[in-house]
Write a protein that holds these residues in place. Structure first.
Motif, PDB file in Angstrom:
ATOM      1  N   SER A  30       1.085   9.400  -5.513  1.00 41.95           N
ATOM      2  CA  SER A  30       1.188  10.808  -5.145  1.00 41.95           C
ATOM      3  C   SER A  30       2.480  11.451  -5.629  1.00 41.95           C
ATOM      4  O   SER A  30       2.484  12.622  -5.979  1.00 41.95           O
ATOM      5  CB  SER A  30       1.057  10.957  -3.633  1.00 41.95           C
ATOM      6  N   VAL A  31       3.590  10.690  -5.639  1.00 42.71           N
ATOM      7  CA  VAL A  31       4.868  11.275  -6.038  1.00 42.71           C
ATOM      8  C   VAL A  31       5.332  10.731  -7.383  1.00 42.71           C
ATOM      9  O   VAL A  31       5.727  11.475  -8.280  1.00 42.71           O
ATOM     10  CB  VAL A  31       5.939  11.006  -4.954  1.00 42.71           C
ATOM     11  N   ILE A  86       0.921   4.191  -2.722  1.00 41.41           N
ATOM     12  CA  ILE A  86       0.681   5.604  -2.409  1.00 41.41           C
ATOM     13  C   ILE A  86       1.837   6.450  -2.906  1.00 41.41           C
ATOM     14  O   ILE A  86       1.644   7.552  -3.426  1.00 41.41           O
ATOM     15  CB  ILE A  86       0.449   5.768  -0.899  1.00 41.41           C
ATOM     16  N   PHE A  87       3.055   5.914  -2.798  1.00 41.93           N
ATOM     17  CA  PHE A  87       4.219   6.621  -3.321  1.00 41.93           C
ATOM     18  C   PHE A  87       4.064   6.861  -4.821  1.00 41.93           C
ATOM     19  O   PHE A  87       4.266   7.971  -5.315  1.00 41.93           O
ATOM     20  CB  PHE A  87       5.484   5.808  -3.038  1.00 41.93           C
ATOM     21  N   ASP A  95       4.216  11.949 -10.914  1.00 39.09           N
ATOM     22  CA  ASP A  95       4.777  13.185 -11.466  1.00 39.09           C
ATOM     23  C   ASP A  95       6.198  13.008 -11.958  1.00 39.09           C
ATOM     24  O   ASP A  95       6.816  13.953 -12.425  1.00 39.09           O
ATOM     25  CB  ASP A  95       4.752  14.276 -10.386  1.00 39.09           C
ATOM     26  N   MET A  96       6.749  11.814 -11.827  1.00 39.11           N
ATOM     27  CA  MET A  96       8.155  11.631 -12.154  1.00 39.11           C
ATOM     28  C   MET A  96       8.387  11.292 -13.616  1.00 39.11           C
ATOM     29  O   MET A  96       9.534  11.090 -14.036  1.00 39.11           O
ATOM     30  CB  MET A  96       8.766  10.548 -11.270  1.00 39.11           C
ATOM     31  N   ILE A 129       0.844  -1.201   0.000  1.00 38.82           N
ATOM     32  CA  ILE A 129       0.000   0.000   0.000  1.00 38.82           C
ATOM     33  C   ILE A 129       0.873   1.241   0.000  1.00 38.82           C
ATOM     34  O   ILE A 129       0.601   2.216  -0.704  1.00 38.82           O
ATOM     35  CB  ILE A 129      -0.928   0.003   1.226  1.00 38.82           C
ATOM     36  N   GLY A 130       1.974   1.189   0.788  1.00 37.18           N
ATOM     37  CA  GLY A 130       2.876   2.327   0.837  1.00 37.18           C
ATOM     38  C   GLY A 130       3.513   2.603  -0.511  1.00 37.18           C
ATOM     39  O   GLY A 130       3.603   3.754  -0.958  1.00 37.18           O
ATOM     40  N   LEU A 131       3.930   1.532  -1.180  1.00 41.11           N
ATOM     41  CA  LEU A 131       4.524   1.671  -2.509  1.00 41.11           C
ATOM     42  C   LEU A 131       3.519   2.288  -3.483  1.00 41.11           C
ATOM     43  O   LEU A 131       3.840   3.175  -4.274  1.00 41.11           O
ATOM     44  CB  LEU A 131       4.958   0.300  -3.001  1.00 41.11           C
ATOM     45  N   LEU A 152      -7.461   0.543  -4.661  1.00 43.14           N
ATOM     46  CA  LEU A 152      -6.931   1.851  -4.276  1.00 43.14           C
ATOM     47  C   LEU A 152      -6.847   2.777  -5.483  1.00 43.14           C
ATOM     48  O   LEU A 152      -6.909   3.983  -5.355  1.00 43.14           O
ATOM     49  CB  LEU A 152      -5.532   1.699  -3.674  1.00 43.14           C
TER      50      LEU A 152
END
Lengths: 343, 299
Positions: free
Chosen positions: B147-148, B143-144, B151-152, B139-141, B239
């Motif tokens: 959200s971040v 969300i990364f 845009d990369m 889940i953390g991956l 998600l």
């Protein structure tokens, strides 16, 4: 590189690969810089010390919305930690029970244990969580007709049990034990955890009821049953991996079944199952993040849900979250890692 | 080489599960929507055809044809992505299928880079990536990435959602599989290196012709553990707002007239997942029995 060739450093290829990696990372970073310019507020760490301005529904330590944000993150981490620890304990008990039952055909309940393992290992954790939360705990009485008989109080929001002054006594007892451990050698971690437990129990003693929210209960049951199936499989494999010759030797020495298991097979199996058990414990800590889906305020939910929504500091919050989880995992590895002992 | 025999308990288990599924399901239409989503019947049948060809090529040991069929499956999936497809259980199956080859390649790459490479820079790079992905929950991956990471890449790329998911899941499973392959590489005796050296093989040829085939076949059971884990984790695509099996079930239960069916519906979802996972498990068993040179020890 071949093992018989002499090891030497290829400077050219080292520099080439370094340049390649730096190029990729800088490309990603500058893209992010350009894309995020439109909406990103400036990256500052000051939001950590300003007040949180949100409420956490389920907290073991005292908390109010006026407290700083870093304290809210600490509260959420304590939630995750306590959930993980309680799941670890109960999952170990269930897992050993089912593992031992499914290892030997002489037990009548072998079919039950093995089918339990089969069912819970092959279904996704999210599905099980929704099954318990929206399916089973949904059957608890609605808010209009709460079940209450002076001892337990059951509603769709929470489960309360009358404890009286039990937690105050427990907290006092734990305080004494923690201070006692403080003066012993090599028991500092033990004393710290006792003192923490004492503090948490003291916090409960304000009310005569011990209340658990239904989210906590659902997460606890789900993770316990899910992890217990994995631990059962580990225990079964380790018990079966003990060679038959050792079994025969124990019989030749005249040990009965109970002593044979307790003194010979179990210690050998315990040594070989240790690394895999540690792996499962680390996995539990990571799996608690599933609580985000049902709104339990644990670390992932608070840090990357609520705080990002209220402050907009995506990069800092996400990297903070990754750092915390990573350090928890590495800390667990460091804590349990020892030199491998051959069996 | 030992022969594979179809396990009778496997058949009984699946038959019982399917029967229970049909008994529980409130309506055949609901079941159809859960499995195939809002799409049509035709696409799954083409899948089955592809798989038959893949199986044939595997049995004939024709590696080139197998690769070609994988590429065809991939192209087929990419060409078919539209609003109604894939949805339902097909999301989970399609995503797993897409991830299998990429996971395999990434895992081999990371395992070789981290544990066999002499280039220090690449070794550190692979170690950092493996440890940081393994230490963070999926889940953390996600969300990364949401959200971040979104845009990369340049804004005009407009990647379809399923490609993003494909990248996340292959990275996640690939890192776990890399550890499995690491174990395989470490279990190879030194005599293999001696033999390859005596035959005059270069390091690259040693890897391609001696080590990798042996490691891949030895680690089939552990690798299928990772693949089944990957299949189970695909239920988290909700998600992203993707209509997979879980999300369709949630959507179905949003209607007030279906409130009291929730236990039934979630049991249906679990049984559907369970059937696919069991079939995957049996397929891994089959592959190991067919390709491994060792007999399992009888107890």
């Amino acid at each position: 590189m071949h093992i018989y060739q002499r090891q030497k450093i290829h400077w050219f290829y080292e520099l080439l690969s370094l340049a390649f990696i730096v190029l990729i990372i800088s490309w990603l970073y500058f893209n992010w810089k350009i894309n995020a310019l439109g909406y990103q507020v400036s990256n500052t760490w000051t939001f950590l010390s300003s007040s949180a301005n949100f409420f956490i529904s389920d907290h073991w330590l005292p908390f109010s919305p006026k407290d700083p944000t870093w304290y809210a993150i600490l509260i959420a981490s304590v939630n995750t930690f306590i959930l993980g620890m309680s799941v670890m304990m109960s999952a170990t008990v269930f897992g050993f029970l089912f593992g031992i039952l499914s290892a030997y055909p002489k037990y009548k309940l072998q079919w039950f244990a093995s089918s339990y393992v089969d069912v819970f290992r092959n279904t996704p954790l999210v599905g099980q969580l929704f099954f318990w939360y929206f399916g089973v705990f949904y059957l608890m009485p609605q808010t209009e007709h709460i079940y209450y008989d002076g001892f337990v109080k059951v509603s769709i929001q929470s489960l309360s049990i009358y404890t009286g002054n039990l937690f105050f006594i427990l907290s006092f007892f734990y305080l004494i034990v923690g201070i006692y451990f403080l003066f012993l050698k090599r028991a500092f971690g033990m004393s710290l955890s006792f003192l923490l437990m004492s503090f948490i129990y003291f916090n409960f003693s304000h009310s005569h009821y011990f209340t658990m929210s239904v989210e906590w209960l659902a997460l606890y049951t789900t993770l316990t049953f899910y992890t217990a199936s994995y631990i059962a499989e580990i225990v079964k494999a380790s018990l079966l991996s003990v060679p038959n010759a050792i079994d025969d030797a124990a019989i030749a020495l005249g040990l009965n079944d109970k002593d044979k298991f307790k003194l010979v097979i179990y210690p050998i199996a315990l040594k070989s199952m240790r690394p895999m058990l540690i792996n499962q414990y680390i996995t539990i800590m990571k799996n608690t993040s599933i609580g985000m889906l049902i709104g339990y305020p644990e670390l992932m939910n608070v840090l990357t849900g609520t705080i990002i929504n209220s402050t907009g500091q995506t990069l800092i919050c996400v990297s903070l979250m990754m750092c915390i989880y990573l350090s928890v995992c590495l800390f667990c590895q460091f804590l349990f890692m020892r030199k491998h002992e051959p069996i | 080489m030992s022969q594979y025999k179809l396990n009778s308990t496997f058949i009984i288990k699946v038959v019982v599960a399917v029967t229970v599924l049909f008994i529980i399901a409130p309506d055949f239409e609901v079941l159809r929507r859960f499995v195939f989503g809002f799409g049509q019947f035709i696409t799954p049948s083409i899948f089955v055809l592809f798989f038959a060809i893949l199986q044939y090529t595997l049995l004939k040991n024709n590696k080139f044809m197998a690769l070609l069929v994988w590429v065809l499956i991939f192209a087929f999936i990419l060409l078919n992505i539209k609003d109604g497809w894939p949805t339902g259980l097909m999301v989970n199956v399609v995503l797993t299928l897409m991830c299998l080859p990429m996971t395999f390649i990434l895992a081999l790459l990371f395992a070789v880079l981290r544990f066999q490479s002499t280039l220090l820079v690449l070794k550190i790079f692979a170690t950092v990536i493996i440890e940081s992905v393994r230490g963070v929950p999926l889940i953390g991956l996600m969300i990364f990435i949401l959200s971040v990471g979104a845009d990369m890449v340049p804004a005009y790329w407009m990647m379809p959602k399923i490609i993003t998911l494909w990248m996340i899941y292959s990275l996640f499973a690939g890192v776990y599989l890399a550890e499995v392959f690491r174990g395989g590489f470490q279990s190879i005796p030194k005599a293999y290196f001696d033999g390859a050296y005596a035959l005059g093989m270069s390091p690259l040829k040693t890897y391609v012709y001696v080590l990798v085939p042996k490691v891949v076949i030895d680690t089939i059971p552990a690798a299928f553990n990772v693949y089944i884990g990957l299949f189970k984790e695909t239920s988290l695509v909700l998600l992203f707002g993707y209509f997979d099996l879980m999300n369709i079930a949630l959507n179905y239960l949003d209607f007030p007239e279906h409130y009291d069916e929730s236990i039934k519906i979630y049991m249906m979802v679990l049984i559907l997942f369970w059937i696919v996972a069991t079939i995957m498990h049996e397929y891994g068993h089959y592959l190991f029995k067919t390709f491994s040179k060792y007999e399992a020890k009888k107890t």
